[in-house]
Design a protein around this motif. Structure first.
Motif, short mmCIF file in Angstrom:
data_model
loop_
_atom_site.label_atom_id
_atom_site.label_comp_id
_atom_site.label_asym_id
_atom_site.label_seq_id
_atom_site.Cartn_x
_atom_site.Cartn_y
_atom_site.Cartn_z
N LYS A 284 0.86 -1.18 0.00
CA LYS A 284 0.00 0.00 0.00
C LYS A 284 0.89 1.22 0.00
O LYS A 284 1.70 1.41 0.91
N PHE B 77 -2.67 3.93 -2.88
CA PHE B 77 -2.88 2.93 -3.92
C PHE B 77 -2.51 1.56 -3.36
O PHE B 77 -1.47 1.40 -2.73
N ASN B 78 -3.38 0.60 -3.61
CA ASN B 78 -3.13 -0.79 -3.21
C ASN B 78 -2.57 -1.55 -4.41
O ASN B 78 -3.22 -1.62 -5.46
N LEU B 79 -1.39 -2.11 -4.24
CA LEU B 79 -0.70 -2.81 -5.33
C LEU B 79 -0.66 -4.31 -5.04
O LEU B 79 -0.38 -4.73 -3.92
N ILE C 12 -2.05 -2.31 -10.14
CA ILE C 12 -3.01 -1.47 -9.41
C ILE C 12 -4.35 -1.74 -10.08
O ILE C 12 -4.58 -1.34 -11.22
#
Length: 202
Positions: free
Chosen positions: A28, A47-49, A62
């Protein structure tokens, strides 16, 4: 973490910086500042990767990004390029003062600039306004090596600015504790560019 990119065709560039958290299979990123071309954002969000290791590095996804009213999925693959070398400059830094010395004249530079050093590589990214108050974004990326405790050699591999691409800079470094340093670049004509940085904390 910090990212930066540049389009070789027109030198348009972007960058972002902020802390991150990681667990099994994911990262994150919580950006504190980002900029692209003529815009900047001081609260760009998180952003959650989804992360997947590859033989040469990793792939990140993403799942959902919104831009211009449209949502899309972004996938990027990276090859590892770092070294195992450590340096006292390793980490993320924010410029708190910058000025140029020409003879007896000192000119203060007004810009927002961040810089990271890690694993033998560095990135800088900045925004600045011209005389018409139009914002511009610039970046640079390359390798670095310490020479003792007060000198660093930077090799700029990519940049918004053609004047520095492919150039090597010998920089004087003055560390003030663990969380502040001053860098000075002295030109062949004696002019000096001075930048003072403080470490970015989580």
């Amino acid at each position: 973490m910090m990212y930066a990119n540049v389009n070789p065709a027109d030198s348009a560039s972007s960058f972002g910086i902020g802390p991150y958290t990681a667990d099994t299979g994911g990262v994150k990123e919580n950006l504190i500042y980002s900029a692209a071309d003529t815009t900047a954002n001081t609260s760009p969000g998180s952003f959650n990767l989804v992360i997947e290791n590859t033989p040469k590095g990793y792939k990140q996804v993403i799942p959902e990004i919104e831009s211009g009213g449209q949502k899309f999925r972004l996938t990027e693959e990276y090859d590892a390029v770092g070294t195992t070398e450590k340096s006292p400059l390793d980490g993320a830094w924010k410029e708190i003062k910058s000025y140029t010395i020409k003879g007896k004249d000192t000119t203060v530079n007004n810009a927002t600039q961040f810089k990271t050093y890690y694993a033998g590589h560095f990135i800088f990214g900045h925004t600045w306004a011209d005389s018409t108050k139009k914002l511009h974004t610039g970046m640079g990326y390359g390798t670095f090596a310490m020479n003792g405790t007060n000198k660093v050699k930077e090799n700029v591999e990519a940049s918004t600015y053609y004047q520095v691409r492919g150039k090597i800079f010998d920089i004087d470094i003055e560390l003030t504790g663990a969380d502040e340093f001053k860098q000075t670049i002295t030109e062949s004509n004696g002019d000096k560019g001075v930048e003072i940085y403080q470490r970015v904390k989580k």
